[in-house]
Design a protein around this motif. Sequence first.
Motif, PDB file in Angstrom:
ATOM      1  N   GLY A   1      39.270  40.405  49.102  1.00 48.36           N
ATOM      2  CA  GLY A   1      40.391  39.873  49.875  1.00 48.36           C
ATOM      3  C   GLY A   1      41.069  38.727  49.150  1.00 48.36           C
ATOM      4  N   GLN A   2      40.299  37.968  48.382  1.00 48.79           N
ATOM      5  CA  GLN A   2      40.883  36.871  47.601  1.00 48.79           C
ATOM      6  C   GLN A   2      41.878  37.413  46.582  1.00 48.79           C
ATOM      7  N   ALA A   3      41.521  38.532  45.937  1.00 51.28           N
ATOM      8  CA  ALA A   3      42.415  39.140  44.962  1.00 51.28           C
ATOM      9  C   ALA A   3      43.684  39.664  45.636  1.00 51.28           C
ATOM     10  N   LEU A   4      43.530  40.257  46.829  1.00 43.47           N
ATOM     11  CA  LEU A   4      44.698  40.750  47.558  1.00 43.47           C
ATOM     12  C   LEU A   4      45.633  39.602  47.903  1.00 43.47           C
ATOM     13  N   ALA A   5      45.082  38.469  48.326  1.00 41.98           N
ATOM     14  CA  ALA A   5      45.917  37.310  48.633  1.00 41.98           C
ATOM     15  C   ALA A   5      46.679  36.850  47.396  1.00 41.98           C
ATOM     16  N   GLY A   6      46.015  36.899  46.228  1.00 43.09           N
ATOM     17  CA  GLY A   6      46.696  36.529  44.999  1.00 43.09           C
ATOM     18  C   GLY A   6      47.833  37.480  44.676  1.00 43.09           C
ATOM     19  N   VAL A   7      47.631  38.762  44.918  1.00 41.45           N
ATOM     20  CA  VAL A   7      48.659  39.763  44.631  1.00 41.45           C
ATOM     21  C   VAL A   7      49.854  39.631  45.578  1.00 41.45           C
ATOM     22  N   VAL A   8      49.576  39.304  46.845  1.00 43.17           N
ATOM     23  CA  VAL A   8      50.670  39.133  47.803  1.00 43.17           C
ATOM     24  C   VAL A   8      51.525  37.925  47.413  1.00 43.17           C
ATOM     25  N   GLY A   9      50.944  36.991  46.643  1.00 48.80           N
ATOM     26  CA  GLY A   9      51.699  35.816  46.197  1.00 48.80           C
ATOM     27  C   GLY A   9      53.044  36.162  45.586  1.00 48.80           C
TER      28      GLY A   9
ATOM     29  N   ALA B   1      52.636  47.855  40.683  1.00 49.88           N
ATOM     30  CA  ALA B   1      51.957  49.119  40.416  1.00 49.88           C
ATOM     31  C   ALA B   1      50.448  48.935  40.473  1.00 49.88           C
ATOM     32  N   LEU B   2      49.958  47.803  39.970  1.00 47.32           N
ATOM     33  CA  LEU B   2      48.523  47.532  39.963  1.00 47.32           C
ATOM     34  C   LEU B   2      47.949  47.440  41.368  1.00 47.32           C
ATOM     35  N   GLN B   3      48.725  46.889  42.303  1.00 53.52           N
ATOM     36  CA  GLN B   3      48.203  46.660  43.649  1.00 53.52           C
ATOM     37  C   GLN B   3      48.981  47.419  44.714  1.00 53.52           C
ATOM     38  N   GLY B   4      49.725  48.434  44.291  1.00 47.78           N
ATOM     39  CA  GLY B   4      50.541  49.189  45.244  1.00 47.78           C
ATOM     40  C   GLY B   4      49.742  49.788  46.377  1.00 47.78           C
ATOM     41  N   ASP B   5      48.574  50.338  46.059  1.00 46.30           N
ATOM     42  CA  ASP B   5      47.759  50.982  47.091  1.00 46.30           C
ATOM     43  C   ASP B   5      47.258  49.959  48.105  1.00 46.30           C
ATOM     44  N   SER B   6      46.783  48.812  47.611  1.00 41.63           N
ATOM     45  CA  SER B   6      46.270  47.774  48.513  1.00 41.63           C
ATOM     46  C   SER B   6      47.368  47.249  49.427  1.00 41.63           C
ATOM     47  N   ILE B   7      48.558  47.051  48.858  1.00 41.53           N
ATOM     48  CA  ILE B   7      49.667  46.492  49.624  1.00 41.53           C
ATOM     49  C   ILE B   7      50.148  47.449  50.704  1.00 41.53           C
ATOM     50  N   THR B   8      50.301  48.728  50.337  1.00 38.83           N
ATOM     51  CA  THR B   8      50.850  49.690  51.299  1.00 38.83           C
ATOM     52  C   THR B   8      49.819  50.175  52.307  1.00 38.83           C
ATOM     53  N   SER B   9      48.536  50.077  51.977  1.00 44.96           N
ATOM     54  CA  SER B   9      47.507  50.560  52.905  1.00 44.96           C
ATOM     55  C   SER B   9      47.043  49.494  53.885  1.00 44.96           C
ATOM     56  N   LYS B  10      47.410  48.242  53.657  1.00 46.45           N
ATOM     57  CA  LYS B  10      46.992  47.158  54.554  1.00 46.45           C
ATOM     58  C   LYS B  10      48.206  46.308  54.965  1.00 46.45           C
ATOM     59  N   PRO B  11      49.183  46.911  55.627  1.00 45.25           N
ATOM     60  CA  PRO B  11      50.414  46.175  55.935  1.00 45.25           C
ATOM     61  C   PRO B  11      50.204  44.963  56.846  1.00 45.25           C
ATOM     62  N   LEU B  12      49.290  45.077  57.813  1.00 45.95           N
ATOM     63  CA  LEU B  12      49.063  43.948  58.718  1.00 45.95           C
ATOM     64  C   LEU B  12      48.393  42.782  57.984  1.00 45.95           C
ATOM     65  N   ASP B  13      47.445  43.104  57.112  1.00 42.06           N
ATOM     66  CA  ASP B  13      46.804  42.059  56.323  1.00 42.06           C
ATOM     67  C   ASP B  13      47.816  41.369  55.414  1.00 42.06           C
TER      68      ASP B  13
END
Length: 359
Positions: free
Chosen positions: A326-334, A253-265
């Motif tokens: 981007g570092q935070a996004l990489a952590g969330v994708v973990g 829920a915290l990173q839902g927007d980042s995950i769904t808006s940047k699928p290729l990343d």
Amino acid sequence: MSIKTTTPAAMGPASNGGRLSTLDSFLPLWIIAAMAAGLLLGRLVPGLNTALEAVQIGSISLPIAIGLLVMMYPVLAKVRYNETRRVLADRRLMATSLILNWVAAPAFMFALAWIFVPDLPEYRTGLIIVGLARCIAMVMIWNDLACGDREAATVLVLINSVFQVFTFGVLGWFYLQLLPAWLGLPTTSADFSFWTITASVLIFLGLPLLAGFLTRTIGEKAKGRQWYESKFLPKLGPWALYGLLFTIVLLFALQGDSITSKPLDVARIALPLLVYFVVVFAAGMAIGRALNLGYAKTTTLAFTASGNNFELAIAVAIGTFGVTSGQALAGVVGPLIEVPVLVALVYAALWARTRFFTH
């Protein structure tokens, strides 16, 4: 390690034949549902991210901390703490775990980051940080489900915690600045907070470990081990599953927007993570089998080496580079990749149990 309960939601887990109990067999469905619910909440509920991020102790989300504590406590209450000396006496297990966790795994993630995202320095740095954050929480769940050695997992996690506090910053400097400079690669400056690392260890491991130890000590003294393990633990066990699913919902829920808006990343970050989890786990299983550690300890070795402390990686990335980095996004994708992959590796471990290990 014999399994004396087939109570599904007790998070323990498999039946005597090395198969997951009926309800645990559907764990991937519960996790997928929790991930989907988190993503939907993050996208559809206005202000939810802000509300969750506002409730923090330092840089650690309080709701996520609560979920992890609820998840960890039942598992650590199952540990027979009087057997930890047996684990410490196994020098092969101790030495192998230290090498895998603090030499091989971080170096492997460094290589994968440069191979898969050489043109994206923020994601590359985030992946390296994930590789440095050794698992101290969810690994207990995966190890328990795969019928690993609970006492060994507790000891290895404690050792990882101590190393994490004292070596995370040094290793961050080595892999982000010194080693790239030696290899003629671009370097990254990062000032890791000693408090962030220490707080993560104390909150996500120290509190549930103390609670689990006191619960077993007081419970066995008051009612005896038979009552404690046959009556009390089956009632406490389901809370580990509730805590796991609650934590997953909040994380996504915290990173839902980042995950769904940047699928290729997300896909570019996910690929090296997928390779990392599978290869490190397979290496741990192969090494443990070659050393004749037995199934339970080998499984524990593999999971403690392949799992990562995503809550610490996210906290460090946010504290150092910012919540939208981007570092935070990489952590969330973990955890997006780690959770389903390690659930699949639970099944792989149980499959290997009957084919490559003697009981």
